[in-house]
Scaffold this active site. Structure first.
Site, mmCIF file in Angstrom:
data_model
loop_
_atom_site.group_PDB
_atom_site.id
_atom_site.type_symbol
_atom_site.label_atom_id
_atom_site.label_comp_id
_atom_site.label_asym_id
_atom_site.label_seq_id
_atom_site.Cartn_x
_atom_site.Cartn_y
_atom_site.Cartn_z
ATOM 1 N N LYS A 78 0.879 -1.168 0.000
ATOM 2 C CA LYS A 78 0.000 0.000 0.000
ATOM 3 C C LYS A 78 0.915 1.217 0.000
ATOM 4 C CE LYS A 78 -1.650 3.002 2.175
ATOM 5 N NZ LYS A 78 -1.538 4.496 1.971
ATOM 6 N N CYS A 133 13.618 10.365 7.230
ATOM 7 C CA CYS A 133 13.395 9.816 8.574
ATOM 8 C C CYS A 133 14.607 10.016 9.479
ATOM 9 C CB CYS A 133 13.078 8.326 8.474
ATOM 10 S SG CYS A 133 11.687 7.928 7.399
#
Length: 528
Positions: free
Chosen positions: A221, A333
């Site tokens: 996804k 990140c």
């Protein structure tokens, strides 16, 4: 083979010719002193039509959904394409297809899986220019960085194509003479892969490479902002010969993400969930996965400290800060978020850093070769940076460079001095081009500030004192440490955090272990 058209800043036109897809547009942004912007230029997404996929990919077939959602260029706000808006029904089809394919895929030998992953790697490398263009247009990265991401993404397929043949079990000495103890490693089954927008190709291959090498099957996804990169990877996986049902992609809009995510985290046919994203979302997915006790990997939020000690080589520290902070406009990140500089070299570091920002940073559309800083992913992201800057200034911080939000989702790279630990930018992750500098006096003080966070993904520091290097590296409460280095990600090394930055590790030899169960086999009744 593409006919060029003149476009206004609000216009767009699509053209197909000789097997390629082209979207032309211009970008018009205000010029800011010290931060040049490309003005009134045309930009075109010109890639192979075969790689511009807009349907879901399930069981080896391209499928439609009842509705579509738009994918926008964050630099202009203009539509690139409309993509199938898959929902729970399509997600369930993908899970069922992956579950069925698992029973044949796990029977492939490690060498067979290795060969297919290597073919996929070769195709990524062959199509790197087109794949990089997709990243630039849907994510906003400068082309140089997008090409770097494709090399990084391909590197995980190469690495795990090799690790596929190194999944070793153990033969353990038994206390009983008539028994033998064997520990076998077997794939966990169907893996749901939920990925972010900031590395739309690499975050998929880092997870999928390991899962496929282990013998798992996949449902991806992708982030709603960047589905085109995921679908292009599916096309190349098909070309590489990866069997139907082994790799599936279900793109969906922000509105349908919760319902699709629920299927991928709760369906009993799914054996593993791997997610990269915010800590808040990760906690929700953990709760969903708990009901069926699934294996889970989580790479969650960061708040990386970047410490510069008095003994540091200041020039190297400045270069490290530029690389760590401004890559992908601060949207990584492991991006440094809090900069701690020791008193003795504080002023020198600030001065050199400001000059480096003036000399090296250029705002603009990512497809322009002079651009080093593209847009943030959307207007909400730029508003967040603006809010943190305003909060810091209201509490006494000084803006030395930048400081302003521009049209659309652009924000000036910003340098703040006189920053304190009560400011918002030092208490929460920014995910934007904001560099706040805190002055400190002692090593103990720096470590206390650096570790005063509920997350711990990455941390960086610069020092030439060997004893200090060992002390600080061992005492920083993070999963990854860069010592005299601002860029640390590589397929060969483990990637992951501590505290609320996540669970498990990706990349390296440990990454494949996340997709394997250990089965104990006791072989008894043997004649001594």
């Amino acid at each position: 083979n593409i006919t060029a058209f003149y476009l206004t800043s609000c216009g767009q036109i699509y053209s197909r010719a000789m097997g390629s897809f082209c979207l032309l547009r211009s970008l018009c942004l205000p010029r800011q002193v010290g931060l040049p912007l490309v003005m009134h230029r045309q930009y075109s997404l010109d890639i192979s039509a075969q790689l511009l996929r807009t349907q879901g990919y399930v069981n080896g077939q391209w499928i439609n959904a009842p509705s579509t959602f738009p994918v926008l260029d964050p630099a202009t706000g203009e539509e690139i394409a409309k993509v199938a808006d898959c929902g729970p029904a399509e997600a369930k089809l993908a899970v069922d297809a992956a579950y069925k394919a698992f029973y044949s895929w796990k029977q492939h030998t490690a060498k067979e899986r290795s060969v297919l992953l290597r073919k996929w790697y070769d195709l990524l490398t062959l199509n790197k220019e087109d794949l990089a263009k997709l990243i630039t247009f849907e994510c906003g990265k400068p082309m140089k960085e997008s090409l770097g991401e494709i090399a990084y993404a391909a590197g995980f397929l190469e690495w795990f194509s090799e690790e596929a043949r190194r999944v070793y079990g153990d033969v353990v000495p038994s206390a009983a003479k008539d028994r033998r103890i064997l520990l076998l490693k077997q794939p966990v089954g169907v893996a749901s892969i939920i990925t972010p927008w900031n590395f739309p190709s690499a975050m998929i291959t880092r997870k999928v490479g390991a899962a496929l090498a282990a013998g798992c099957t996949i449902v991806v996804k992708p982030a709603e902002d960047t589905p085109l990169s995921a679908l292009a990877l599916a096309e190349l996986a098909s070309q590489a010969g990866i069997p139907a049902g082994v790799f599936n992609v279900v793109p969906c809009s922000r509105e349908k993400t919760p319902s699709v995510g629920a299927v991928l985290c709760t369906d009993p046919l799914v054996g593993k969930v791997s997610f990269t994203g915010s800590t808040a979302t990760g906690k929700i997915l953990l709760k969903l996965a708990a009901d069926t006790v699934k294996r889970v990997s989580m790479e969650l939020g960061g708040h990386a400290p970047f410490i510069v000690f008095d003994s540091a080589d200041v020039d190297k520290a400045v270069a490290g800060a530029m690389n760590s902070k401004f890559r992908n406009s601060g949207q990584t990140c492991v991006c440094s978020n809090r900069f701690l500089v020791q008193s003795k070299i504080h002023d020198c570091f600030i001065e050199k850093l400001g000059k480096a920002m003036d000399a090296e940073l250029r705002l603009g559309h990512g497809s322009d070769p002079n651009t080093t800083q593209g847009p943030l992913i959307n207007v909400r992201a730029s508003e967040k940076v603006e809010h943190q800057v305003m909060d810091a200034v209201s509490r006494g911080a000084k803006v030395l460079r930048g400081g302003k939000r521009l049209d659309g989702s652009f924000h000036q790279p910003t340098l703040l001095a006189d920053v304190t630990t009560d400011m918002l930018c030092t208490r929460e992750e920014t995910f934007g081009p904001l560099l706040p500098v805190i002055r400190f006096s002692t090593e103990k003080e720096a470590l206390a500030i650096a570790n005063a966070s509920h997350v711990g993904l990455a941390g960086y520091f610069f020092s030439q004192d060997v004893s200090q290097i060992w002390r600080v590296a061992e005492n920083l409460e993070v999963g990854m440490v860069g010592v005299n280095e601002g860029l640390l990600s590589t397929p060969e090394a483990s990637f992951g955090g501590v505290k609320q930055s996540g669970l498990g590790r990706e990349g390296s030899k440990y990454g494949i272990e996340e997709y394997l169960d250990v089965k104990y086999m006791c072989f008894g009744g043997l004649t001594p």
